[in-house]
Write a protein that holds these residues in place. Sequence first.
Motif, mmCIF file in Angstrom:
data_model
loop_
_atom_site.group_PDB
_atom_site.id
_atom_site.type_symbol
_atom_site.label_atom_id
_atom_site.label_comp_id
_atom_site.label_asym_id
_atom_site.label_seq_id
_atom_site.Cartn_x
_atom_site.Cartn_y
_atom_site.Cartn_z
ATOM 1 N N LEU A 42 0.774 -1.188 0.075
ATOM 2 C CA LEU A 42 0.128 -0.005 -0.201
ATOM 3 C C LEU A 42 0.870 1.220 0.047
ATOM 4 O O LEU A 42 0.485 2.128 -0.843
ATOM 5 N N PHE A 43 1.919 1.222 0.724
ATOM 6 C CA PHE A 43 2.955 2.299 0.855
ATOM 7 C C PHE A 43 3.533 2.555 -0.597
ATOM 8 O O PHE A 43 3.577 3.663 -1.002
ATOM 9 N N ALA A 44 4.002 1.382 -1.172
ATOM 10 C CA ALA A 44 4.517 1.694 -2.654
ATOM 11 C C ALA A 44 3.493 2.349 -3.383
ATOM 12 O O ALA A 44 3.652 3.520 -4.164
ATOM 13 N N VAL A 49 1.151 6.724 -6.599
ATOM 14 C CA VAL A 49 -0.274 7.511 -7.119
ATOM 15 C C VAL A 49 -0.168 8.709 -6.506
ATOM 16 O O VAL A 49 -0.596 9.815 -7.290
ATOM 17 N N LEU A 50 0.192 9.150 -5.367
ATOM 18 C CA LEU A 50 -0.077 10.699 -4.830
ATOM 19 C C LEU A 50 0.891 11.432 -5.316
ATOM 20 O O LEU A 50 0.800 12.471 -5.608
ATOM 21 N N VAL A 51 2.238 10.745 -5.892
ATOM 22 C CA VAL A 51 3.141 11.763 -6.371
ATOM 23 C C VAL A 51 2.818 12.184 -7.731
ATOM 24 O O VAL A 51 2.696 13.302 -8.216
ATOM 25 N N ASP A 81 10.844 7.781 -11.444
ATOM 26 C CA ASP A 81 11.427 8.631 -10.198
ATOM 27 C C ASP A 81 12.057 7.987 -9.301
ATOM 28 O O ASP A 81 13.057 7.928 -8.757
ATOM 29 N N THR A 82 11.094 6.750 -8.745
ATOM 30 C CA THR A 82 11.500 5.760 -7.655
ATOM 31 C C THR A 82 12.806 4.972 -8.130
ATOM 32 O O THR A 82 13.426 4.948 -7.274
#
Lengths: 361, 173, 180, 381
Positions: A42-44, A49-51, A81-82
């Motif tokens: 979920l974090f990933a 998604v939020l970025v 980006d990640t």
Amino acid sequence: MGQMISLSEISKIIDNWLRATFNPTWTLIIEMVIAGVCVIGLFAVLGLVLVIMERKVSAWIQIRLGPNRVGPKGMFQSMADTVKLLVKEGLTPDGADKFLFNLAPLIAIVVAMLLMAPIAFARDFQMWDINIGVLYVSAVSSVMVISILMAGWASNNKYSLLGAMRSGAQIVSYELSAGLSIIAIVILTGSLSFNEIVHSQVDGWWIFKGHIPVLIAFVIFIIAATAETNRAPFDLAEAESELTAGFHTEYSGMKFALFFLAEYVNVFIVCAIGATLFLGGWMPFHIGSWQGFNQVMDYIPSSIWFMGKTFFLIFLIMWFRWTFPRLRIDQLLNLEWKYLLPISMFNLLLVTAMAILGWHF
Amino acid sequence: MSKGLPLWGRFGGGFMFLINYIKTVFSTVKSMLVGMRRTGYYFTHHKEIITEEYPDNRETMHLPERFKGEVVMPHDEKNEHRCTGCTACELACPNGTIKVVTKFDITPEGKKKKAIDKLVYHLELCTMCNLCIVACPSDAIKMAQTFEHSVFDRSQLTKVLNNPGSKIMDGVE
Amino acid sequence: MTGSTIIFYLLALLTLVSAVLAVTSRQIFRAAIYLLFTLIGIAGFYFWMQYDFIAAVQIIVYVGGITVLIIFSIFLTQQAGELLPKQKIGRQVFAAAAVFCSFALVMLQMINHHFTVTADQSTTPTIAAIGEKMLATTEDGYALPFEVVSILLLAAMIGCIVIAMRPEDTLPNEQDLQQK
Amino acid sequence: MYRETTIVADENQNLAAKEAGDFIINVGPQHPATHGVLHLVITLNGETIKKVEPHLGFIHRSIEKMCESLTYRQFIYVTSRMDYLSSHINNHACALCVEKGMQVEIPGRAKVIRILMDELTRIASHELWLGAMAMDLGAFTPFFHTFRERELINDIMEETCGARLTMNYIVPGGVMQDIHPNFQKKVKDFVKQFTSKIGEMDEIVTGNTIFQNRMKGVGILSKEDAVSFGCTGPAARGSGVSCDTRKIFPYEGYEKLQFDEILENGCDSFARYMIRIREMQQSIRIIEQLIDNIPEGDFQAKTKAVIKLPKGEFYQRVETARGQFGVFIVSEGGTTPYRIKFRSPGFSNLSALDHMARGSKLGDLVAMMGTLDLVIPDIDR
């Protein structure tokens, strides 16, 4: 109601199967592992998604197109980006306190993970239905400030230190009005458990049935939540035009990415809490006695309702960020101590009176 | 934020303070909402987007004809240019961007005539000030509408403007 | 050894190690961070015992409040980054003796106390029960201590404000700042 | 207070001034708060500023010395690189100064074109300033919104002058090329768009309470101080000093135009902000007066290919977007100036920063630098 496959059904099926196959201890361990993997996943997903959401929102507000190179309409930009952040060198400055410098981003991310536990993501789908859920969240989120103070001090950088001091003062102050606006709902429901708070809104969300006092509490909560997550117009801890990048000036690579991720996850968490307290969590939207309409609303899965409300609040916070200029540090504290806190205290009185007299629906 | 009396101020001013306080709160909220309405308008109106997708629109992109990209020397189909080698451009240039290397041609009448061997142009020194173009008496050089000048080696930026084997156009003095 | 016991020993290890480090660390900021971990470990014990409310309060008050204040005061002190001087041997011995005495006292109490195992499952307090207890004026209610503590805190707060408030005329004015 | 890692540029001076509890931070030369390579050594007491010391020279290119080796036609292009946001106006000042020495009368068409270009440049500069100012205060969106209008001006410039930033369009004797046939239409379109969109800035910037609180009562520069620090331009007019060169020393026919000198008496950042907003409207007014009345005729006076100035000293001042810009030429009678000196507005305006910033918060320093509208190549030259 005619539920299709919901998250709680899936979790029940998995639980039953595990219980049938393994003994209880192993079941517990496996379930913990599954929960952990889910949280990390979920974090990933949230980070990605939020970025991309933030970048698209900012672009559209700023009459730009935004990221549009990687994938369809630039939707995979945050993945690129990640990868970039992952392969980047994680520098540690020479004069830094290396142990604390490396520990700070971990604390930030662990705190964000702990905060995920009591959130009710869907009907009967909650990792830990702790009976003091609201208190737990405000307690654990207060540890967040430690990681910022630690990062600011351990970097051995003056910008970082100033940013950390600002952030400390800010978070400690805004916790008060955030807490008071949460207490307004706690008074109305008489419970600290997220599950019970959601169930108390089965006949209407608090923001509708709580009249103006709850609306005021909601506004104050959103302002305080924006401030607690260090986002513009309260991004003094980062304040790129004054302090370069504030407390994470010296961070790079994955360590920076952890701070970045923690910020977005915190935004998600405060918005999820806001959605749970004021907008009915996973409760669908119902209008009085419109049976047909209500049934259509019921047909939408509860997890979609929850995510929809949360993302609406996230969008609201992003909208703030790309509209308003930043406050100065003394104005920030003025706003809290001279405006938000007195108003929310007065508001709390109103809410209490309302709860005692039973004026809400 | 407000310039009213402090909260613990004189009791007589308390009521006015309260009025001012509420007014401040409302005007603040109103100004915020006005700003958010404007940004919300742009968020929902994607037709207002003005950015261009630059490398993708190379075909459709038109620079104005006066755009000063680099100095070029136009040649006609007979591989003839208009440069007499008068070095006016070289003198006009503030940076030593242009070097005119001259030679002597033998005209059909058997006379020696000055002509250019090479017109060396250092793009890396050029500031696109247009002074050489203005100074040229025979309109031999002009500005081209190019702008993607990046190369991997700066020696590639030193260019010879006249084509190999080119001659001066008839009738240009 | 069940999972619960393992968690207990892990928490104990965290608490003890960070407590020792908090005392022995010669960097004051690090000592504060180790203290933080000790306090978190104790909060973990409360969670382990399923006293969620006390655990949350422990975190709010000690971790979110006291430690942040300690860190702030470290920031505002001079030479926060310097190593603290080594203590004299006499002082170390005295400190060790004091620690041993208090440890012995606690252990003595614990050994002499007869823990009774109850089958009473109602130990997990509800929020309503806590609230009622807190505001009850009966014999085992906590209304009076609660109010006394509030007044104490209020007095402390007023004291802080009075100390922090500077009379208007001692504030540096524009001219003083210019002369500097 | 902190482990000592300060890099102090001027050690003796700073150590002498350093007291217990002082906290010295360096802003710049590479820092998002400075719009260029300016280095500020800031002494803080907590968040409050005790002293600001600007350290200059990071982008010093010795333009004045360079100009001495260039002819009177050539040196003008260098001046575009000083205050690159009002490059037309810099070129204009140099051209006027050279013309003073040549004693030529330039055609009316060239004069009008020059004024139009100046005013368009002024609007473009203020638009960029407005966006950058808002960005200094943490609002990103206005930057892109103001760039939309600025882009139109840049397109107009590109079409007529062939460049977007360093045009080198105004030359001794007139202008380099005639205006493009589309020029008048495009400028009218721009004026229409500008007047319809400038109100949006009131909504997202000027009217915003956070913005007003960040600006009002911040960075006080009294009238006397503004004069004694030699401030010019909007920075001084915000303190009520009447110093518009276009009004007090009119050049190029500004005396025939109807426009107001904007004065505000607030003396604070907000006054300086409002000055620029209202100046843009005055520039629009000037453009509207001229755009339909560009006289026919030559765009350049007949001048010799090689300009020689008689022996003597020549000085010309103009009003750039930032203040008074002066060109001083000492000629020995040759083709190149013997000595050339520029009076740049940014340098004097920067000198007031320390005075303004003392006693205010670190966040406000950025706002003050924003309202002074510093362009670092203009300061360093």
